[in-house]
Design a protein around this motif. Structure first.
Motif, PDB file in Angstrom:
ATOM      1  N   GLY A 143     -19.471   4.849  -2.628  1.00  0.00           N
ATOM      2  CA  GLY A 143     -18.034   4.630  -2.750  1.00  0.00           C
ATOM      3  C   GLY A 143     -17.564   3.515  -1.840  1.00  0.00           C
ATOM      4  N   MET A 144     -18.053   3.507  -0.603  1.00  0.00           N
ATOM      5  CA  MET A 144     -17.681   2.457   0.345  1.00  0.00           C
ATOM      6  C   MET A 144     -18.241   1.112  -0.097  1.00  0.00           C
ATOM      7  SD  MET A 144     -18.142   4.448   3.984  1.00  0.00           S
ATOM      8  CE  MET A 144     -17.609   3.032   4.933  1.00  0.00           C
ATOM      9  N   ARG A 145     -19.475   1.129  -0.621  1.00  0.00           N
ATOM     10  CA  ARG A 145     -20.080  -0.117  -1.080  1.00  0.00           C
ATOM     11  C   ARG A 145     -19.301  -0.704  -2.254  1.00  0.00           C
ATOM     12  NH1 ARG A 145     -26.481  -0.786  -2.760  1.00  0.00           N
ATOM     13  NH2 ARG A 145     -26.498  -3.057  -2.910  1.00  0.00           N
ATOM     14  N   ARG A 146     -18.896   0.162  -3.183  1.00  0.00           N
ATOM     15  CA  ARG A 146     -18.128  -0.299  -4.336  1.00  0.00           C
ATOM     16  C   ARG A 146     -16.783  -0.873  -3.894  1.00  0.00           C
ATOM     17  NH1 ARG A 146     -16.953   4.219  -6.451  1.00  0.00           N
ATOM     18  NH2 ARG A 146     -19.058   4.607  -7.207  1.00  0.00           N
ATOM     19  N   MET A 154     -12.424  -1.741   4.482  1.00  0.00           N
ATOM     20  CA  MET A 154     -12.686  -0.360   4.855  1.00  0.00           C
ATOM     21  C   MET A 154     -12.425  -0.177   6.345  1.00  0.00           C
ATOM     22  SD  MET A 154     -13.535   0.619   1.912  1.00  0.00           S
ATOM     23  CE  MET A 154     -13.964   2.307   2.323  1.00  0.00           C
ATOM     24  N   GLY A 155     -11.540   0.730   6.677  1.00  0.00           N
ATOM     25  CA  GLY A 155     -11.257   1.019   8.082  1.00  0.00           C
ATOM     26  C   GLY A 155      -9.936   0.444   8.539  1.00  0.00           C
ATOM     27  N   THR A 156      -9.775   0.362   9.852  1.00  0.00           N
ATOM     28  CA  THR A 156      -8.539  -0.138  10.448  1.00  0.00           C
ATOM     29  C   THR A 156      -8.385  -1.633  10.176  1.00  0.00           C
ATOM     30  OG1 THR A 156      -8.758   1.505  12.202  1.00  0.00           O
ATOM     31  CG2 THR A 156      -7.219  -0.308  12.581  1.00  0.00           C
ATOM     32  N   ALA A 157      -7.199  -2.045   9.851  1.00  0.00           N
ATOM     33  CA  ALA A 157      -6.938  -3.455   9.541  1.00  0.00           C
ATOM     34  C   ALA A 157      -7.230  -4.334  10.752  1.00  0.00           C
ATOM     35  CB  ALA A 157      -5.489  -3.629   9.112  1.00  0.00           C
ATOM     36  N   PRO A 158      -7.776  -5.536  10.519  1.00  0.00           N
ATOM     37  CA  PRO A 158      -8.040  -6.462  11.626  1.00  0.00           C
ATOM     38  C   PRO A 158      -6.735  -7.034  12.182  1.00  0.00           C
ATOM     39  CG  PRO A 158      -8.495  -7.521   9.531  1.00  0.00           C
ATOM     40  CD  PRO A 158      -8.194  -6.083   9.226  1.00  0.00           C
ATOM     41  N   ILE A 159      -6.848  -7.719  13.301  1.00  0.00           N
ATOM     42  CA  ILE A 159      -5.672  -8.303  13.957  1.00  0.00           C
ATOM     43  C   ILE A 159      -4.979  -9.283  13.004  1.00  0.00           C
ATOM     44  CG2 ILE A 159      -4.875  -9.716  15.895  1.00  0.00           C
ATOM     45  CD1 ILE A 159      -7.330  -8.699  17.439  1.00  0.00           C
ATOM     46  N   GLY A 160      -3.675  -9.134  12.871  1.00  0.00           N
ATOM     47  CA  GLY A 160      -2.909  -9.994  11.983  1.00  0.00           C
ATOM     48  C   GLY A 160      -2.628  -9.338  10.646  1.00  0.00           C
ATOM     49  N   TYR A 161      -3.223  -8.159  10.435  1.00  0.00           N
ATOM     50  CA  TYR A 161      -3.009  -7.431   9.186  1.00  0.00           C
ATOM     51  C   TYR A 161      -2.567  -5.998   9.479  1.00  0.00           C
ATOM     52  CZ  TYR A 161      -5.474 -11.161   6.685  1.00  0.00           C
ATOM     53  OH  TYR A 161      -5.841 -12.372   6.154  1.00  0.00           O
ATOM     54  N   MET A 166      -0.123   1.001  -1.916  1.00  0.00           N
ATOM     55  CA  MET A 166       0.687   0.647  -3.088  1.00  0.00           C
ATOM     56  C   MET A 166       1.363   1.891  -3.665  1.00  0.00           C
ATOM     57  SD  MET A 166      -1.860  -1.951  -5.136  1.00  0.00           S
ATOM     58  CE  MET A 166      -2.516  -3.439  -4.369  1.00  0.00           C
ATOM     59  N   GLU A 167       2.253   1.675  -4.610  1.00  0.00           N
ATOM     60  CA  GLU A 167       2.966   2.781  -5.238  1.00  0.00           C
ATOM     61  C   GLU A 167       2.024   3.733  -5.982  1.00  0.00           C
ATOM     62  OE1 GLU A 167       6.033   1.288  -7.701  1.00  0.00           O
ATOM     63  OE2 GLU A 167       7.240   0.474  -6.058  1.00  0.00           O
ATOM     64  N   ASN A 168       0.924   3.188  -6.509  1.00  0.00           N
ATOM     65  CA  ASN A 168      -0.036   4.027  -7.237  1.00  0.00           C
ATOM     66  C   ASN A 168      -1.039   4.716  -6.311  1.00  0.00           C
ATOM     67  OD1 ASN A 168      -1.655   1.929  -6.430  1.00  0.00           O
ATOM     68  ND2 ASN A 168      -2.233   1.269  -8.497  1.00  0.00           N
ATOM     69  N   GLY A 169      -0.885   4.512  -4.998  1.00  0.00           N
ATOM     70  CA  GLY A 169      -1.755   5.181  -4.031  1.00  0.00           C
ATOM     71  C   GLY A 169      -2.906   4.338  -3.533  1.00  0.00           C
ATOM     72  N   ASP A 170      -3.166   3.189  -4.174  1.00  0.00           N
ATOM     73  CA  ASP A 170      -4.253   2.318  -3.722  1.00  0.00           C
ATOM     74  C   ASP A 170      -3.921   1.727  -2.351  1.00  0.00           C
ATOM     75  OD1 ASP A 170      -5.606   2.807  -6.019  1.00  0.00           O
ATOM     76  OD2 ASP A 170      -5.056   0.921  -7.017  1.00  0.00           O
ATOM     77  N   LYS A 171      -4.917   1.665  -1.500  1.00  0.00           N
ATOM     78  CA  LYS A 171      -4.707   1.149  -0.147  1.00  0.00           C
ATOM     79  C   LYS A 171      -5.175  -0.307  -0.062  1.00  0.00           C
ATOM     80  CE  LYS A 171      -5.169   5.720   1.959  1.00  0.00           C
ATOM     81  NZ  LYS A 171      -3.728   5.846   2.236  1.00  0.00           N
ATOM     82  N   TYR A 172      -4.499  -1.075   0.771  1.00  0.00           N
ATOM     83  CA  TYR A 172      -4.870  -2.469   0.950  1.00  0.00           C
ATOM     84  C   TYR A 172      -4.369  -2.916   2.323  1.00  0.00           C
ATOM     85  CZ  TYR A 172       0.025  -3.816   0.133  1.00  0.00           C
ATOM     86  OH  TYR A 172       1.386  -3.960   0.231  1.00  0.00           O
ATOM     87  N   ILE A 173      -4.724  -4.140   2.725  1.00  0.00           N
ATOM     88  CA  ILE A 173      -4.214  -4.679   3.984  1.00  0.00           C
ATOM     89  C   ILE A 173      -3.342  -5.888   3.675  1.00  0.00           C
ATOM     90  CG2 ILE A 173      -6.086  -3.838   5.458  1.00  0.00           C
ATOM     91  CD1 ILE A 173      -7.344  -6.617   5.267  1.00  0.00           C
TER      92      ILE A 173
END
Length: 216
Positions: A143-146, A154-161, A166-173
């Protein structure tokens, strides 16, 4: 009358509502002992994973059985996965217990070990939780590889992010100001090759970037 120690285990990653709660296990085990005229010597509570036998409560119980050899006939638990989730380790531990005159038994998966064919069932009971653990770990890995192949961080956002959803539940930075603007300046300045990394870090801190030298 036979004498038994009750072994009750719930690891921190297991949910009580699955019937694994300490109270539920103890009630079931005590009821079984009452019905089968078994005297309870002690109740042992464990809250560690059964992947290995390096568990505090189990180690104390084993030491007590060695010291008080002959005072207990059984170690009773609800299912074999309460005893172990590793088939190899479990067989070794069963042999140790038998050398002390103690027989481990799961009341919901009873086995008469004097019958050779029951060793096949024991192997199944012990191997199934181990296979489930391995499959779960493999699913997480894939799952992580995909997710990485799809460009997700994957994980905590890097500095600057900043981690966003999203509204559909998808996570992003997404960019986080003013850090994002400072980090753009940092990368551009490093690419120019005029100043060294430490000089750029110090200037970035003056611009408002909160970041240690090692993390930078």
């Amino acid at each position: 009358m036979r004498i038994a120690d009750l072994y009750i285990r719930v690891s921190t990653d297991e949910q009580a509502d699955k019937g694994y709660s300490k109270r539920n296990q103890e009630e079931v085990l005590r009821r079984y002992c009452d019905m089968n005229y078994i005297q309870v010597r002690k109740v042992v509570y464990e809250d560690h994973s059964a992947k290995t036998f390096n568990r505090p409560a189990w180690s104390k119980l084993l030491a007590d059985l060695r010291k008080s050899k002959g005072k207990s006939d059984l170690i009773i638990f609800t299912k074999w996965d309460r005893f172990s989730r590793n088939a190899g380790d479990a067989y070794q531990m069963i042999n140790q217990l038998r050398s002390l005159g103690v027989e481990p038994q799961a009341i919901e998966q009873p086995l008469d070990m004097s019958i050779p064919e029951n060793k096949i069932m024991l192997a199944l009971y012990l191997a199934t939780p181990e296979v489930e653990n391995d499959r779960r770990a493999l699913n997480v890995f894939h799952g992580m590889r995909r997710a990485k192949k799809e460009g997700r961080w994957m994980g905590t956002a890097p500095i600057g992010y900043k981690n966003r959803t999203m509204e559909n539940g998808d996570k992003y930075i997404g960019p986080k100001e003013p850090e994002a603007g400072i980090m753009k300046w940092v990368f551009q300045t490093i690419a120019d090759g005029i100043y060294n990394t430490e000089q750029i870090w110090k200037t970035a801190r003056l611009k408002g970037l909160k970041c240690s030298k090692n993390n930078f």
